[in-house]
Design a protein around this motif. Structure first.
Motif, mmCIF file in Angstrom:
data_model
loop_
_atom_site.group_PDB
_atom_site.id
_atom_site.type_symbol
_atom_site.label_atom_id
_atom_site.label_comp_id
_atom_site.label_asym_id
_atom_site.label_seq_id
_atom_site.Cartn_x
_atom_site.Cartn_y
_atom_site.Cartn_z
ATOM 1 N N ARG A 1 14.906 4.538 -14.920
ATOM 2 C CA ARG A 1 13.585 4.026 -14.563
ATOM 3 C C ARG A 1 13.696 2.588 -14.061
ATOM 4 N N LEU A 2 14.506 1.789 -14.766
ATOM 5 C CA LEU A 2 14.700 0.401 -14.337
ATOM 6 C C LEU A 2 15.385 0.341 -12.979
ATOM 7 N N ASN A 3 16.372 1.206 -12.768
ATOM 8 C CA ASN A 3 17.074 1.257 -11.485
ATOM 9 C C ASN A 3 16.126 1.681 -10.363
ATOM 10 N N ASN A 4 15.237 2.619 -10.660
ATOM 11 C CA ASN A 4 14.255 3.061 -9.668
ATOM 12 C C ASN A 4 13.310 1.935 -9.301
ATOM 13 N N TRP A 5 12.879 1.170 -10.316
ATOM 14 C CA TRP A 5 12.026 0.016 -10.034
ATOM 15 C C TRP A 5 12.750 -0.982 -9.139
ATOM 16 N N MET A 6 14.033 -1.196 -9.405
ATOM 17 C CA MET A 6 14.798 -2.141 -8.585
ATOM 18 C C MET A 6 14.933 -1.645 -7.147
ATOM 19 N N LYS A 7 15.156 -0.320 -6.964
ATOM 20 C CA LYS A 7 15.255 0.227 -5.605
ATOM 21 C C LYS A 7 13.936 0.073 -4.864
ATOM 22 N N ARG A 8 12.824 0.345 -5.586
ATOM 23 C CA ARG A 8 11.513 0.189 -4.943
ATOM 24 C C ARG A 8 11.262 -1.264 -4.564
ATOM 25 N N ALA A 9 11.689 -2.178 -5.438
ATOM 26 C CA ALA A 9 11.551 -3.593 -5.109
ATOM 27 C C ALA A 9 12.424 -3.966 -3.915
ATOM 28 N N GLU A 10 13.628 -3.349 -3.858
ATOM 29 C CA GLU A 10 14.525 -3.610 -2.729
ATOM 30 C C GLU A 10 13.933 -3.099 -1.425
ATOM 31 N N ASP A 11 13.186 -1.983 -1.495
ATOM 32 C CA ASP A 11 12.565 -1.414 -0.301
ATOM 33 C C ASP A 11 11.278 -2.128 0.086
ATOM 34 N N GLY A 12 10.898 -3.163 -0.665
ATOM 35 C CA GLY A 12 9.732 -3.960 -0.289
ATOM 36 C C GLY A 12 8.507 -3.735 -1.137
ATOM 37 N N GLU A 13 8.572 -2.790 -2.087
ATOM 38 C CA GLU A 13 7.415 -2.542 -2.950
ATOM 39 C C GLU A 13 7.484 -3.523 -4.125
ATOM 40 N N GLU B 1 4.750 -5.083 -5.682
ATOM 41 C CA GLU B 1 3.658 -5.060 -6.652
ATOM 42 C C GLU B 1 3.845 -3.866 -7.595
ATOM 43 N N LEU B 2 4.836 -3.955 -8.448
ATOM 44 C CA LEU B 2 5.173 -2.873 -9.380
ATOM 45 C C LEU B 2 4.524 -3.127 -10.733
ATOM 46 N N ARG B 3 4.093 -2.048 -11.362
ATOM 47 C CA ARG B 3 3.563 -2.138 -12.723
ATOM 48 C C ARG B 3 4.674 -1.712 -13.684
ATOM 49 N N ILE B 4 5.340 -2.665 -14.236
ATOM 50 C CA ILE B 4 6.492 -2.406 -15.113
ATOM 51 C C ILE B 4 6.014 -2.430 -16.552
ATOM 52 N N GLN B 5 6.138 -1.267 -17.204
ATOM 53 C CA GLN B 5 5.697 -1.137 -18.590
ATOM 54 C C GLN B 5 6.899 -0.836 -19.477
ATOM 55 N N ASN B 6 6.904 -1.422 -20.638
ATOM 56 C CA ASN B 6 8.032 -1.231 -21.562
ATOM 57 C C ASN B 6 7.532 -1.400 -22.996
ATOM 58 N N THR B 7 8.009 -0.494 -23.876
ATOM 59 C CA THR B 7 7.616 -0.568 -25.290
ATOM 60 C C THR B 7 8.812 -0.753 -26.218
ATOM 61 N N SER B 8 10.017 -0.590 -25.692
ATOM 62 C CA SER B 8 11.212 -0.708 -26.543
ATOM 63 C C SER B 8 11.573 -2.172 -26.719
#
Length: 575
Positions: free
Chosen positions: A319-331, A333-340
């Motif tokens: 999930r973290l890697n996917n967020w990083m790829k989306r950020a790399e592609d220009g997205e 404004e990500l909503r990053i949620q974490n409970t751990s």
């Protein structure tokens, strides 16, 4: 080898490394416990088999001893019988008394014993007395004096077992008996009892567990008394080898065997039991199978648990890697949620904080850029004095009307409308209707100055007039279509510019299309990325993205046939 292993591990993904590590760490103790269980079970089976075979050998020994006691009891019934002693010591003066003793007592008595012991093959009394021979029961002692065992039997008290030429028998001298007055009865010491038996009867109760193995009964000279196998050359050679072997595990001709031997009491005989070691541990195969099955089940359960545990951890990394790829592609404004709250959770939180800070910096940069662009535009607008310009244009229009020059009046009126909508009282937001009027005014001026060398076609959806947009968006597109499309047309046909506007759900889409020579592919990619000296297409695209976001802006498309098409996409919003 270590380098290859390291290279192999480096190519594995983290999930594979994690599962492989868990499997290696888990399989090693399972294998150790499995091997320990196998060898312990094997040792237990060996000891259990050894005890079982020892008990069987004890049973054989007791059975042999019991059968021997039976025949020794039979011999005692003859040796210590007073009548038999009397017959052997009596000197018969007449044949009638001898006949009566033989036929009325000796013969019936010995027949009875033979019938009670049917495995007895011969019962004979060898005597040195004057008694005549009587069948097999009474024989002269001269018949046995030359035999090897005779000299030994004279020294025996009671009876003794002998083995000779595959014959098993017991023999013993008759003892002296005494009368009631303690006077010795005259009995020759050369009276010998001989009982020959079927040696197979001694092993009639051989346990079934030993029937398939080797069982030998050997006398003191190494001769075979009994064997449960045919005494062929191989069996004789085997019997000769085991007599020099120690009890327990031994190796004969490369075959591992377990040997148990036990002496038979009151004889010089030895009982040997020989069992191949593979027969003892053959049941260990089932233990190995059971161990492998249990280990396999444990391993499967372990793999499931490891997979669940690994997935719970790897899923967050993915999930973290996917967020990083989306950020790399220009997205951004990500909503990053974490409970751990573990290390991965901390890494996720820090990435979220970093993205939040990046967005803040980007928004700050965007705002600064918007402010800069708007300042430049205001500076450009401020160079024009609206009232002076409008008054001058009104005067020119009045002069044209007085001179009845409608063309000049129309051009001046169009120019006035163009500047009024372009300046828009200094406001950047304008209605779609006024933006269309601005483009129409600009095109009216261009058509007038160019002698109406091209046509203009409007395809406007009236629903969009009520909405607002940024001013001076369409005019640079139309100017670009005229300058780089219509003016460069060489095919001889009349130029055409088509302006369209449509409402699509929550967006408004404008398009400006010409039938000029088109745009070269390499130039097409540079138009929106290369800045120009004036207020070009790149500036239009940047203004839209800065105001409405990255999801909106200007696109340039290739069309079928000649020409080019530029599309503007903005959100639907009220003025």
């Amino acid at each position: 080898m270590i380098r290859l292993a390291r290279r192999f591990l480096d190519r594995l993904r983290f999930r594979q490394k994690l599962i492989l590590t868990y499997l290696v760490i888990s399989i090693i103790p399972i294998l150790i416990l499995g091997m320990y269980s196998y060898y312990q079970s094997k040792t237990f089976l060996r000891e259990q088999a050894l005890e079982s075979f020892q008990r069987n050998v004890d049973v054989i020994s007791e059975s042999v001893q019991s059968n021997m006691d039976h025949y020794e009891t039979m011999s005692s019934l003859i040796l210590y019988n007073n009548v038999v002693q009397r017959i052997l010591s009596n000197r018969y003066m007449d044949l009638y008394n001898l006949y009566l003793d033989f036929n009325q007592f000796l013969n019936p008595y010995l027949n009875m014993l033979m019938n009670l012991n049917k495995d007895t093959t011969q019962l004979s009394i060898y005597t040195n007395s004057q008694l005549p021979e009587y069948g097999e029961y009474i024989n002269k002692i001269d018949r046995i004096k030359a035999l090897p065992w005779y000299a030994d039997v004279e020294q025996v008290k009671g009876v003794k077992w002998y083995h000779e030429d595959d014959s098993l028998f017991l023999a013993g001298p008759f003892p002296k008996l005494y009368a009631s007055d303690r006077s010795a009865v005259t009995v020759s010491e050369d009276n010998v009892l001989y009982i020959r038996v079927n040696n197979r009867t001694l092993f009639a109760d051989l346990p079934d567990t030993l029937c398939q193995h080797w069982v030998f009964l050997v006398d003191g000279q190494g001769a075979s008394i009994y064997s449960n196998h045919v005494m062929d050359t191989q069996t004789v050679a085997l019997m000769g080898k085991i007599q020099n072997s120690q009890m327990g595990e031994t190796s004969i001709d490369g075959t591992k065997m377990l040997m148990i031997k036990q002496a038979i009491p009151r004889t010089d005989w030895t009982l040997y039991c020989l069992v191949p070691y593979r027969d003892i541990v053959e049941d260990s195969g089932s233990i190995v199978s059971a161990t492998l099955i249990i280990a396999g089940i444990c391993l499967l359960i372990l793999i499931v648990i490891i997979s669940l545990f690994a997935n719970s951890m790897i899923r967050r990394l993915y999930r973290l890697n996917n967020w990083m790829k989306r950020a790399e592609d220009g997205e951004l404004e990500l909503r990053i949620q974490n409970t751990s709250r573990d290390e991965i959770g901390e890494l996720t939180d820090r990435f979220g904080h970093m993205m939040q800070r990046i967005n803040e910096l980007i928004n700050e940069g965007y705002k600064n850029k918007i402010i800069q662009k708007e300042a430049e535009l205001k500076a450009l607008k401020s160079q024009i004095t609206p009232h002076f310009l409008y008054n001058t244009l009104s005067f020119i229009n009045w002069k044209a009307l007085r001179s009845d020059d409608q063309e000049i009046s129309h051009m001046v009126t169009s120019l006035s409308r163009f500047y009024r909508t372009a300046l828009n009282r200094g406001d950047n937001i304008i209605s779609v209707r006024d933006e269309i009027i601005n483009v129409q005014s600009y095109l009216d001026i261009i058509l007038t100055t160019s002698g109406h060398s091209f046509d203009v076609f409007y395809n406007i959806d009236e629903e969009i007039y009520a909405y607002g947009m940024i001013n001076l968006i369409l005019q640079p597109l139309v100017e670009n279509a005229v300058k780089h499309g219509i003016n460069r047309k060489t095919d001889g046909g009349k130029g055409l510019i088509e302006i369209s506007a449509r409402l699509h759900d929550d967006t408004i889409e404008f398009s400006v299309r010409d039938n000029g020579p088109g745009i070269e592919p390499q130039r097409l990619a540079e138009l929106l990325s290369t800045p120009t000296a004036g207020y070009g297409l790149k500036h239009v695209d940047e203004r839209i993205k800065l105001i409405f976001g990255a999801g909106f802006g200007l696109t340039i498309e290739e069309v079928e046939g000649p020409g080019a098409c530029m599309r503007v996409r903005i959100p639907r919003q009220a003025v």
